[in-house]
Design an enzyme around this catalytic site. Sequence first.
Site, PDB file in Angstrom:
ATOM      1  N   GLY A  62       0.808  -1.214   0.000  1.00 26.18           N
ATOM      2  CA  GLY A  62       0.000   0.000   0.000  1.00 26.18           C
ATOM      3  C   GLY A  62       0.839   1.261   0.000  1.00 26.18           C
ATOM      4  O   GLY A  62       0.543   2.221  -0.734  1.00 26.18           O
ATOM      5  N   ASP A  63       1.875   1.275   0.792  1.00 26.05           N
ATOM      6  CA  ASP A  63       2.784   2.426   0.832  1.00 26.05           C
ATOM      7  C   ASP A  63       3.444   2.652  -0.527  1.00 26.05           C
ATOM      8  O   ASP A  63       3.452   3.759  -1.064  1.00 26.05           O
ATOM      9  CB  ASP A  63       3.875   2.197   1.877  1.00 26.05           C
ATOM     10  CG  ASP A  63       3.412   2.482   3.293  1.00 26.05           C
ATOM     11  OD1 ASP A  63       2.564   3.370   3.477  1.00 26.05           O
ATOM     12  OD2 ASP A  63       3.911   1.826   4.216  1.00 26.05           O
ATOM     13  N   ALA A  64       4.041   1.593  -1.071  1.00 25.41           N
ATOM     14  CA  ALA A  64       4.801   1.721  -2.312  1.00 25.41           C
ATOM     15  C   ALA A  64       3.893   2.102  -3.479  1.00 25.41           C
ATOM     16  O   ALA A  64       4.222   2.983  -4.278  1.00 25.41           O
ATOM     17  CB  ALA A  64       5.539   0.423  -2.611  1.00 25.41           C
TER      18      ALA A  64
END
Length: 374
Positions: A164-166
């Site tokens: 999700g972050d990337a």
Amino acid sequence: MARPLAGVRVLDMGTFITGPAAGMLLADLGAEVIKVEMPGTGDPFRAFKGDLYSPHYQTYNRNKKSIELNTKDAADLAALDELVKTADVFIQNFRPGVAERLGVGPERLQGINPRLIYCGISGFGNDGPWKDRPAFDTVSQASTGFLRLLVNPANPRVVGPAIGDAVTGFYAAYGVLAALYEREKTGKGRLVETSMFEAMSHFNLDDFTHYLSVDEVMGPWSRPHVSQSYVFQCADGGWIALHMSSPPKFWENLAEAVGQPDMLQRPEFESRPARIANYENVVAFLAPIFAQQPRAWWEERLVALEVPHSAVYSSKEVVEGELAQHHKLVVEGEGARGKFRTIRFPIRFDGEIEDSVTAPPELGADNDDILKRK
């Protein structure tokens, strides 16, 4: 080497992953990315392991410069303002309202430089019922239905990397690139915004499309069943992954590879719908066969018969393997701490690969050059 974004200056005030990932993607394309960090401590990711240079920090901060500024200090805010005048892009991933409290909100900075592309990344958007909730990778995966597709219902555990972050960082960089292109025609900057919720919802498009088009709610086994994807353990403990979606010849070749020429006559194997409906029976039939030989034996056998597969490799095996060696996947650069190794930028321009890299900067390494401070 190609540097499509050469001459573009980016001020990256991001922390952890989403903001820094967006900045790194622009840096990989040749932009000058200046990481703006808190004096003394810097990006909190620096301290996750070791003395302000953790592997977590290194992952998303190559090809950048670093300066220390505390915008709550009037002199430091004035210094940032001078940089904003020369910048093309500003990136931040603070919780809603924090940028304004730090004096780096979009209205103020674009007032200084109307050509500025201002990129703001949040967890759940700058408005709405969840805007004040803290958001991290697992939260974004869960809130968008994606995590449910990864978790074994019989033993629910969070698995895998910070997708999700990337992914949010990738979408943010994508938006910045579009805004930069538009600015070439209009001469005006843009406010580019995304949230982890919106980015991961779009990334999870297949799940939502099935629901919105045919009222089907997918689960963790939905795609593996339809794509006929499998992982089998071999005699030496290694794993082999197969993806057998089409065409039928791959199943015919697999039958030969496993020494079961009549396998496709069995009810659970006789057609694609049968294999999907009887997924667990297919696994039960093939798993003991794969357990009879080591992974390398199966690799050789499956390659010879053109069965879509790969060994399930570790990072060490990938880096040392023939494919990574051929494609020069690992690149090296020198930094203050010696050799820095990473995975190169994956895009080729005119057939060329980018084989140079600058090590992630030490905290404040460029204070003197950029801020004229030591």
